[in-house]
Design a protein around this motif. Structure first.
Motif, mmCIF file in Angstrom:
data_model
loop_
_atom_site.group_PDB
_atom_site.id
_atom_site.type_symbol
_atom_site.label_atom_id
_atom_site.label_comp_id
_atom_site.label_asym_id
_atom_site.label_seq_id
_atom_site.Cartn_x
_atom_site.Cartn_y
_atom_site.Cartn_z
ATOM 1 N N GLN A 191 -14.078 9.095 -9.840
ATOM 2 C CA GLN A 191 -14.591 8.429 -8.640
ATOM 3 C C GLN A 191 -15.712 7.505 -9.063
ATOM 4 O OE1 GLN A 191 -15.634 11.832 -6.245
ATOM 5 N NE2 GLN A 191 -13.723 11.662 -5.114
ATOM 6 N N ASN A 192 -15.841 6.365 -8.361
ATOM 7 C CA ASN A 192 -16.813 5.328 -8.722
ATOM 8 C C ASN A 192 -16.610 4.961 -10.193
ATOM 9 O OD1 ASN A 192 -18.905 3.503 -8.765
ATOM 10 N ND2 ASN A 192 -20.506 4.995 -8.295
ATOM 11 N N LEU A 193 -15.406 4.563 -10.498
ATOM 12 C CA LEU A 193 -14.956 4.309 -11.867
ATOM 13 C C LEU A 193 -15.886 3.383 -12.649
ATOM 14 C CD1 LEU A 193 -12.654 4.776 -13.933
ATOM 15 C CD2 LEU A 193 -11.557 2.739 -12.995
ATOM 16 N N PHE A 194 -16.427 2.353 -12.002
ATOM 17 C CA PHE A 194 -17.255 1.377 -12.711
ATOM 18 C C PHE A 194 -18.745 1.670 -12.587
ATOM 19 C CE2 PHE A 194 -13.283 -0.905 -11.644
ATOM 20 C CZ PHE A 194 -12.802 -0.990 -12.942
ATOM 21 N N ASN A 195 -19.086 2.894 -12.166
ATOM 22 C CA ASN A 195 -20.482 3.358 -12.099
ATOM 23 C C ASN A 195 -21.359 2.408 -11.284
ATOM 24 O OD1 ASN A 195 -22.359 5.359 -12.664
ATOM 25 N ND2 ASN A 195 -23.112 4.297 -14.474
ATOM 26 N N THR A 196 -20.848 1.974 -10.152
ATOM 27 C CA THR A 196 -21.579 1.060 -9.269
ATOM 28 C C THR A 196 -22.807 1.764 -8.701
ATOM 29 O OG1 THR A 196 -19.507 -0.017 -8.690
ATOM 30 C CG2 THR A 196 -21.377 -0.373 -7.198
ATOM 31 N N ALA A 197 -23.967 1.132 -8.811
ATOM 32 C CA ALA A 197 -25.200 1.690 -8.249
ATOM 33 C C ALA A 197 -25.287 1.293 -6.774
ATOM 34 C CB ALA A 197 -26.409 1.168 -9.013
ATOM 35 N N TYR A 198 -25.471 2.289 -5.906
ATOM 36 C CA TYR A 198 -25.567 2.014 -4.475
ATOM 37 C C TYR A 198 -26.275 3.174 -3.795
ATOM 38 C CZ TYR A 198 -21.701 5.252 -3.618
ATOM 39 O OH TYR A 198 -20.915 6.368 -3.542
ATOM 40 N N THR A 199 -26.670 2.944 -2.548
ATOM 41 C CA THR A 199 -27.270 4.000 -1.732
ATOM 42 C C THR A 199 -26.400 4.200 -0.499
ATOM 43 O OG1 THR A 199 -28.632 2.430 -0.523
ATOM 44 C CG2 THR A 199 -29.621 3.427 -2.462
ATOM 45 N N SER A 200 -26.650 5.264 0.221
ATOM 46 C CA SER A 200 -25.884 5.530 1.438
ATOM 47 C C SER A 200 -26.223 4.474 2.495
ATOM 48 C CB SER A 200 -26.196 6.923 1.978
ATOM 49 O OG SER A 200 -27.520 6.962 2.470
ATOM 50 N N ILE A 201 -25.351 4.339 3.468
ATOM 51 C CA ILE A 201 -25.585 3.370 4.549
ATOM 52 C C ILE A 201 -26.875 3.690 5.306
ATOM 53 C CG2 ILE A 201 -24.697 2.482 6.735
ATOM 54 C CD1 ILE A 201 -21.871 2.822 5.515
ATOM 55 N N PRO A 202 -27.110 4.944 5.743
ATOM 56 C CA PRO A 202 -28.361 5.209 6.466
ATOM 57 C C PRO A 202 -29.609 4.938 5.632
ATOM 58 C CG PRO A 202 -26.810 6.998 6.821
ATOM 59 C CD PRO A 202 -26.229 6.105 5.759
ATOM 60 N N ALA A 203 -29.566 5.269 4.345
ATOM 61 C CA ALA A 203 -30.731 5.036 3.499
ATOM 62 C C ALA A 203 -31.003 3.546 3.328
ATOM 63 C CB ALA A 203 -30.538 5.694 2.129
ATOM 64 N N GLU A 204 -29.968 2.772 3.080
ATOM 65 C CA GLU A 204 -30.160 1.335 2.888
ATOM 66 C C GLU A 204 -30.578 0.662 4.192
ATOM 67 O OE1 GLU A 204 -27.826 -2.545 1.110
ATOM 68 O OE2 GLU A 204 -27.060 -0.551 0.686
ATOM 69 N N ALA A 205 -30.006 1.086 5.302
ATOM 70 C CA ALA A 205 -30.339 0.483 6.591
ATOM 71 C C ALA A 205 -31.766 0.805 7.020
ATOM 72 C CB ALA A 205 -29.366 0.963 7.662
ATOM 73 N N SER A 206 -32.309 1.908 6.523
ATOM 74 C CA SER A 206 -33.670 2.293 6.896
ATOM 75 C C SER A 206 -34.720 1.406 6.263
ATOM 76 C CB SER A 206 -33.933 3.749 6.516
ATOM 77 O OG SER A 206 -33.138 4.605 7.303
ATOM 78 N N ASN A 207 -34.364 0.707 5.188
ATOM 79 C CA ASN A 207 -35.279 -0.227 4.542
ATOM 80 C C ASN A 207 -36.597 0.403 4.110
ATOM 81 O OD1 ASN A 207 -34.129 -2.648 4.100
ATOM 82 N ND2 ASN A 207 -34.635 -3.498 6.090
ATOM 83 N N SER A 208 -36.564 1.626 3.701
ATOM 84 C CA SER A 208 -37.795 2.236 3.203
ATOM 85 C C SER A 208 -37.537 2.716 1.787
ATOM 86 C CB SER A 208 -38.253 3.377 4.098
ATOM 87 O OG SER A 208 -37.220 4.317 4.258
ATOM 88 N N GLY A 209 -38.320 2.237 0.850
ATOM 89 C CA GLY A 209 -38.109 2.492 -0.565
ATOM 90 C C GLY A 209 -37.939 3.951 -0.928
ATOM 91 N N PHE A 210 -38.637 4.858 -0.261
ATOM 92 C CA PHE A 210 -38.530 6.265 -0.639
ATOM 93 C C PHE A 210 -37.189 6.881 -0.260
ATOM 94 C CE2 PHE A 210 -39.021 8.422 3.422
ATOM 95 C CZ PHE A 210 -39.615 7.464 4.218
ATOM 96 N N LEU A 211 -36.409 6.239 0.604
ATOM 97 C CA LEU A 211 -35.088 6.744 0.965
ATOM 98 C C LEU A 211 -33.977 6.145 0.097
ATOM 99 C CD1 LEU A 211 -35.205 6.789 4.865
ATOM 100 C CD2 LEU A 211 -35.270 8.729 3.317
ATOM 101 N N TRP A 212 -34.306 5.243 -0.783
ATOM 102 C CA TRP A 212 -33.291 4.568 -1.578
ATOM 103 C C TRP A 212 -32.871 5.419 -2.771
ATOM 104 C CZ3 TRP A 212 -31.551 -0.811 -1.535
ATOM 105 C CH2 TRP A 212 -31.792 -1.419 -0.305
ATOM 106 N N LEU A 213 -32.499 6.652 -2.508
ATOM 107 C CA LEU A 213 -32.001 7.515 -3.565
ATOM 108 C C LEU A 213 -30.580 7.089 -3.893
ATOM 109 C CD1 LEU A 213 -33.262 10.938 -2.207
ATOM 110 C CD2 LEU A 213 -34.282 9.533 -4.015
#
Length: 163
Positions: free
Chosen positions: A126-148
């Motif tokens: 899964q995620n074969l190309f090791n794409t770095a991303y965050t969950s939709i709620p975390a990214e939509a929150s726009n707060s750096g501490f949630l960008w796990l």
């Protein structure tokens, strides 16, 4: 005032609508294709009575999943799956805490299954190309501490027995 007490949060009235389309086609004994498309949107009434679009924490961007199945032999099955998440900026360049934008991304998954003995051996990535991303709620929150970051490439091997 909340009739249920001060600890029960009130939700403003909201309307959510959308479409989900599914397609599956078995081309022949070896090939199959299919996918799912999901699109949602919505509005809410604010405390002042204004109507606003619902942010990406509650209404995701367009989501598309597509797959191709290939069975070179009856005992060997392969699947390539693409998961696409569109970008969404319901309020333009507004970057308020609860109303941030979500960037698009593409994730690729592969798997193979083999009939072995009385069961099936499955190998997948899964995620074969090791794409770095965050969950939709975390990214939509726009707060750096949630960008796990979400999980990178994950390789699995399993064996299941049918009885």
């Amino acid at each position: 005032a909340n009739p249920d007490g001060p600890l029960i949060p009130l939700r403003e009235p909201r309307k959510i609508w959308g479409v989900e389309l599914t397609a599956d086609w078995r081309i022949d004994q070896q090939w199959g294709v299919g996918g799912v498309l999901t699109w949602l949107d919505g509005i809410r009434k604010t405390d002042t009575g204004d109507t606003r679009r619902i942010g990406s924490r509650e209404v995701p961007p367009v989501l598309v999943t597509g797959y191709v199945d290939y069975k070179p032999f009856p005992w060997w099955r392969n699947t390539l799956q693409l998961n696409y998440r569109g970008s969404r900026a319901p309020f333009g360049d507004n970057t308020d805490f609860e109303e941030g934008r979500v960037d698009g991304l593409l994730l690729v998954n592969v798997s193979a299954g083999f009939d072995v003995g009385s069961g099936e051996l499955q190998i997948g990535a899964q995620n074969l190309f090791n794409t770095a991303y965050t969950s939709i709620p975390a990214e939509a929150s726009n707060s750096g501490f949630l960008w796990l970051p979400e999980q990178g490439t994950r390789v699995t091997v399993s064996y299941s027995v049918k009885w």
